[in-house]
Design an enzyme around this catalytic site. Structure first.
Site, PDB file in Angstrom:
ATOM      1  N   GLU A  63       6.177   3.947   6.721  1.00 53.61           N
ATOM      2  CA  GLU A  63       7.174   4.871   7.260  1.00 53.61           C
ATOM      3  C   GLU A  63       7.342   6.069   6.329  1.00 53.61           C
ATOM      4  OE1 GLU A  63      10.778   2.707   8.016  1.00 53.61           O
ATOM      5  OE2 GLU A  63       9.830   1.344   9.446  1.00 53.61           O
ATOM      6  N   HIS A  69      12.872   4.604  12.991  1.00 57.06           N
ATOM      7  CA  HIS A  69      13.705   3.659  12.241  1.00 57.06           C
ATOM      8  C   HIS A  69      15.167   4.114  12.286  1.00 57.06           C
ATOM      9  CE1 HIS A  69      13.652   0.550   8.743  1.00 57.06           C
ATOM     10  NE2 HIS A  69      14.747   0.447   9.468  1.00 57.06           N
ATOM     11  N   ARG A  88      11.467  -5.709  10.726  1.00 58.61           N
ATOM     12  CA  ARG A  88      10.750  -4.960   9.702  1.00 58.61           C
ATOM     13  C   ARG A  88       9.303  -4.809  10.154  1.00 58.61           C
ATOM     14  NH1 ARG A  88      14.859  -3.248   8.385  1.00 58.61           N
ATOM     15  NH2 ARG A  88      15.869  -3.216   6.326  1.00 58.61           N
TER      16      ARG A  88
END
Length: 330
Positions: A263, A282, A234
């Site tokens: 993000e 991601h 993360r």
């Protein structure tokens, strides 16, 4: 019949599976907010990925019994509050393992050998002779890989590293993972020792109060100047400003990142202007096969919990203590 809200669109076969078990509503909260809020008080279960499930949402969902995350991570959920209210939380750790391991291994090779940087140089017309020494990267084979966070993904990466690239593998984890040690030959090390001795440092940690900014200025200063740093856990586990400084001051060689504190990345983020940083959107689990497998696993866990059966991928085990199961007898 139980009511399930799927807040991300499931594959057709998953939709059919859920419809055979419950009254299914597929509603995207961002696009159909009014409809979502209208259905929420009737919901027995939520299934999807990424939706913040917090006090505000839970107060509007008094009948909620199950939250099934179609992801390995659960940092979008207020786990303490969900557990306090007796709501079962499940995730999908098994479906993501091999695909995520593939991505992280690719990121390791890409960042070490500067593949994306070379790709851009060639496309921009700068390759007009034999590649100069200034373009060279670092070997991966026979190097030392240090894994921070030894779960299923870490174990598969360790296996690939040891068997495929003859790497020495060490790991740091909250507790020893003796099965991984037996199966992969990985060696447990204290964090400071791992940071100082590894050629590649790979982070696979979930985000918790304990892991937030766990990798910061002091950690990067302990690493080799030739080290490659990778994050597939993360974003907020890493202090990004400290990483930027470490790269600018040549304290480490390169970084490969699939996750970030914010993000999507803002257009003016320093990472985007740093050739020594390889960035992905991601997308570690981003294959069609894996995403479908994740949703199917999430659906199976959800249905099992609604039936009053203990799910295999149970996140908050406390809700299944003796006496907690009455919530499912609806």
């Amino acid at each position: 019949m139980s009511v399930i809200i799927a807040y991300t669109n499931p594959p057709e076969h998953v939709r059919e599976y859920l419809e055979a078990e419950a009254e299914l509503h597929v509603v995207r909260p961002n696009k159909e907010r009014d409809k979502f809020m209208e259905l929420l008080p009737k919901a027995d279960a939520l299934i999807g990925a990424g939706l913040p499930v917090d006090r505000e949402l839970l107060d509007d969902a008094p009948g909620l019994r199950v939250v099934s995350n179609a992801s390995a991570g659960v940092d979008n959920l207020d786990l303490d509050l969900l557990t306090e209210r007796g709501i079962t939380v499940t995730n999908t750790p098994d479906a993501v393992v091999d695909t995520m391991a593939d991505t992280m291994f690719g990121l390791m090779i890409g960042a070490s050998r500067r593949l994306m940087e070379m790709h851009e140089l060639v496309k921009s017309g700068q390759w007009d002779r034999n590649a100069p020494k200034e373009w060279f990267g670092l070997n991966v084979h026979h190097k030392k890989l240090g894994i921070i966070g030894m779960g299923g993904i870490g174990k598969e990466i360790a296996r690939r590293a040891k068997e495929g690239f003859r790497m020495e593998v060490s790991y740091y984890n909250r507790s020893r993972h003796e099965e991984a040690e037996r199966e992969t030959g990985a060696v447990y090390e204290q964090l400071d020792d791992l940071l100082a001795s590894s050629d590649v440092v790979m982070v696979l940690l979930p985000l918790t109060e304990q892991t937030k900014h766990m990798l910061g200025t002091e950690a990067f200063r302990k690493m080799k100047s030739t080290a490659v740093f990778l994050n597939g856990g993360r974003g907020s586990v890493v202090d990004e400003q400290a990483l930027i400084t470490a790269l600018q001051e040549k304290e480490i060689f390169a970084a490969g990142l699939d996750v970030f504190e914010e993000e999507p990345l803002p257009a003016d983020h320093p990472f985007l202007a740093m050739p020594e940083v390889t960035v992905l959107p991601h997308i570690g689990t981003g294959t069609t096969e894996t995403r479908e497998a994740m949703y199917m696993e999430a659906a199976a866990q959800c249905v099992k919990a609604l039936r009053g059966e203990k799910p295999e991928a149970l996140v908050n085990k406390k809700v299944w203590n003796e006496g907690s199961r009455q919530q499912f007898k609806k």
